[in-house]
Design a protein around this motif. Sequence first.
Motif, short mmCIF file in Angstrom:
data_model
loop_
_atom_site.label_atom_id
_atom_site.label_comp_id
_atom_site.label_asym_id
_atom_site.label_seq_id
_atom_site.Cartn_x
_atom_site.Cartn_y
_atom_site.Cartn_z
N PRO A 30 0.84 -1.20 0.00
CA PRO A 30 0.00 0.00 0.00
C PRO A 30 0.87 1.25 0.00
N PRO A 31 0.48 2.29 -0.71
CA PRO A 31 1.28 3.52 -0.71
C PRO A 31 1.44 4.10 0.69
N GLU A 32 0.49 3.83 1.57
CA GLU A 32 0.59 4.31 2.95
C GLU A 32 1.80 3.72 3.67
N ALA A 33 2.17 2.50 3.31
CA ALA A 33 3.34 1.86 3.91
C ALA A 33 4.61 2.57 3.48
N ASN A 34 4.72 2.84 2.20
CA ASN A 34 5.89 3.56 1.69
C ASN A 34 5.96 4.96 2.28
N ARG A 35 4.82 5.59 2.42
CA ARG A 35 4.76 6.94 2.99
C ARG A 35 5.26 6.95 4.43
N LEU A 36 4.79 5.99 5.24
CA LEU A 36 5.24 5.95 6.63
C LEU A 36 6.74 5.70 6.71
N LEU A 37 7.26 4.78 5.91
CA LEU A 37 8.70 4.52 5.94
C LEU A 37 9.49 5.77 5.56
N ALA A 38 9.02 6.50 4.57
CA ALA A 38 9.71 7.73 4.16
C ALA A 38 9.67 8.78 5.27
N GLY A 138 9.30 -6.97 8.48
CA GLY A 138 8.60 -8.11 7.91
C GLY A 138 7.41 -7.68 7.08
N ASN A 139 6.81 -8.64 6.44
CA ASN A 139 5.66 -8.39 5.58
C ASN A 139 4.40 -8.37 6.45
N LYS A 140 4.26 -7.32 7.25
CA LYS A 140 3.19 -7.29 8.24
C LYS A 140 2.05 -6.36 7.83
N PHE A 141 1.80 -6.27 6.56
CA PHE A 141 0.60 -5.59 6.10
C PHE A 141 -0.14 -6.59 5.23
N ARG A 142 -1.42 -6.36 5.09
CA ARG A 142 -2.25 -7.29 4.33
C ARG A 142 -2.45 -6.78 2.91
N MET A 143 -2.74 -7.68 2.02
CA MET A 143 -3.05 -7.30 0.65
C MET A 143 -4.36 -6.50 0.66
N LEU A 144 -4.58 -5.78 -0.39
CA LEU A 144 -5.73 -4.89 -0.46
C LEU A 144 -7.05 -5.60 -0.24
N THR A 145 -7.13 -6.88 -0.55
CA THR A 145 -8.39 -7.61 -0.41
C THR A 145 -8.47 -8.41 0.89
N ASP A 146 -7.40 -8.46 1.66
CA ASP A 146 -7.38 -9.27 2.88
C ASP A 146 -8.18 -8.63 4.00
N GLU A 147 -8.74 -9.49 4.84
CA GLU A 147 -9.43 -9.03 6.04
C GLU A 147 -8.41 -8.34 6.93
N GLY A 148 -8.77 -7.23 7.51
CA GLY A 148 -7.86 -6.49 8.37
C GLY A 148 -7.09 -5.40 7.66
N HIS A 149 -7.23 -5.34 6.33
CA HIS A 149 -6.49 -4.34 5.56
C HIS A 149 -6.86 -2.92 6.00
N ARG A 151 -7.72 -1.85 8.91
CA ARG A 151 -7.02 -1.57 10.17
C ARG A 151 -5.57 -1.17 9.88
N ASP A 152 -4.91 -1.94 9.03
CA ASP A 152 -3.52 -1.63 8.70
C ASP A 152 -3.39 -0.22 8.11
N ILE A 153 -4.29 0.12 7.21
CA ILE A 153 -4.24 1.43 6.56
C ILE A 153 -4.43 2.53 7.60
N LYS A 154 -5.39 2.36 8.50
CA LYS A 154 -5.59 3.37 9.56
C LYS A 154 -4.35 3.54 10.42
N LEU A 155 -3.71 2.42 10.77
CA LEU A 155 -2.50 2.50 11.59
C LEU A 155 -1.36 3.19 10.84
N LEU A 156 -1.21 2.87 9.56
CA LEU A 156 -0.17 3.50 8.75
C LEU A 156 -0.43 5.00 8.59
N GLN A 157 -1.66 5.36 8.25
CA GLN A 157 -1.99 6.77 8.05
C GLN A 157 -1.89 7.55 9.36
N GLY A 158 -2.41 6.97 10.43
CA GLY A 158 -2.35 7.65 11.72
C GLY A 158 -0.93 7.86 12.20
#
Length: 179
Positions: A30-38, A138-149, A151-158
Motif C-alpha cells: 500500500p502507498p501508505e506503507a511507503n509513505r510511513l517509511l519515508a 517483515g511483511n506485516k501488512f495485508r493485501m488490499l483484499t485481505d481481512e484487516g487491511h 485496520r492496517d491502513i488506519k495504523l499507517l496513516q495515523g
Amino acid sequence: MEDNVDEGDESERRFLDLCDTVDDILRHTPPEANRLLAIYSRFEYALKKRSRINENDRRTYAEDNNGQVRILLTDYVRDVVADDFLDRMQAFENERYVATQPAKRWTVGDGWLDHAPVTDNISLFKAVRQIRNNLFHGNKFRMLTDEGHERDIKLLQGSASILLRAVQEDETLYNDFIQ
C-alpha cells in the motif's frame, strides 16, 4: 566447464526469481506503507541532525551505540513534544485509532503480543515506532483484499500523521526535515 555454466544459469535464475518477488511485493505494498517509511526515515534523520547541531545543548536525541546511531525517541518526546499532544491527536480519526487500537508486536517465543496501552505521549510514540518496526522488519501488512487491511491502513496513516504533526510543532526539527 559445462557444469559451471549450469551453476551460473541456476544462480541467475534464482537472482531473477528474487527480483520478481521484490517487484511483486512492491506492486502489492500500500502507498501508505511507503509513505510511513519515508516519513519515519526523515524524522530520524532530522533527530540525528538536530543532535549534531546542538552539541552544546544537553538535549541530544541521538547517540553512538558501538558505531551505530541510536535514536533517543523517549528523550525527545519527553523534552520537546507538548504535554497535550496526545489529547490533541484524539481529534483526528486515524491518530486516535493508533492511540486506542495500537499494533501488536511479534516475539519469537510468544508470538503476537498486545501493545502496552497508550496513556501518554511517550507510549503514543512507542506505538508509532512499533507500527514502523512491524512494517520494516517483515511483511506485516495485508493485501488490499485481505481481512484487516482497513485496520492496517488506519495504523499507517495515523502513524504518519502523528509524526508530521510532531515535526510541524518543532521549528528545528521542521527545518531539518524539509531540507
